[in-house]
Write an enzyme that holds these catalytic residues in place. Structure first.
Site, PDB file in Angstrom:
ATOM      1  N   HIS A 101       0.844  -1.185   0.000  1.00 29.87           N
ATOM      2  CA  HIS A 101       0.000   0.000   0.000  1.00 29.87           C
ATOM      3  C   HIS A 101       0.882   1.240   0.000  1.00 29.87           C
ATOM      4  O   HIS A 101       2.046   1.191   0.390  1.00 29.87           O
ATOM      5  CB  HIS A 101      -0.972   0.018   1.185  1.00 29.87           C
ATOM      6  N   HIS A 103       1.000   5.344   1.117  1.00 28.64           N
ATOM      7  CA  HIS A 103       0.411   6.410   1.916  1.00 28.64           C
ATOM      8  C   HIS A 103       0.465   7.724   1.146  1.00 28.64           C
ATOM      9  O   HIS A 103       1.513   8.094   0.618  1.00 28.64           O
ATOM     10  CB  HIS A 103       1.196   6.604   3.224  1.00 28.64           C
TER      11      HIS A 103
END
Length: 138
Positions: A101, A103
């Site tokens: 992922h 940010h």
């Protein structure tokens, strides 16, 4: 492929309700449940990859295009003063959920995170840097 035991797979694929700000066939972008700043979001691939090493080249190339697009939009809408795009691989690098992922963190003057999102600089000699450089060119 989706991992049925992965919380981020469940979030990215809509199995668990969350605050979605963008979605397409490859990614879901959600607001971080424990944000560093106002507007902190996560880009989650819908296909499971534990880290950047497992991420397909196709997904890797698409994620930076999306990050750029969203950072520009978020900067305009949220009137932030700067922007961090952060991606961690491995526990020692700060990864806590083992689903790749990215940010997206809008930054604001006086947001209290000035020192928390930095690192100490290594004290390497020019010879050590040259040696590392040589190894990486091979």
């Amino acid at each position: 492929m989706k991992d049925d035991n992965c919380i981020f797979c469940k979030l990215a694929n809509g199995d668990i309700p969350t605050n979605v700000i963008y979605e397409d066939e490859t990614f879901t972008v959600i607001m971080d449940a424990s944000p560093a700043t106002k507007g902190h979001a996560l880009i989650l691939p819908k296909e499971h990859a534990a880290n950047i090493y497992e991420l397909s080249d196709e997904t890797a190339s698409k994620i930076f295009v999306l990050a750029k697009k969203l950072a520009a939009r978020m900067t305009k809408i949220l009137n932030c003063d700067g922007f961090n795009i952060i991606q961690n691989n491995g526990e020692v690098a700060g990864q806590t959920v083992f689903h790749f992922h990215m940010h997206l963190i809008p930054r604001y003057i006086g947001d209290g995170n000035e020192e928390k999102m930095c690192w100490n600089h290594a004290d390497l000699s020019s010879d050590e840097i040259a040696e590392i450089c040589e190894k990486l060119r091979q």
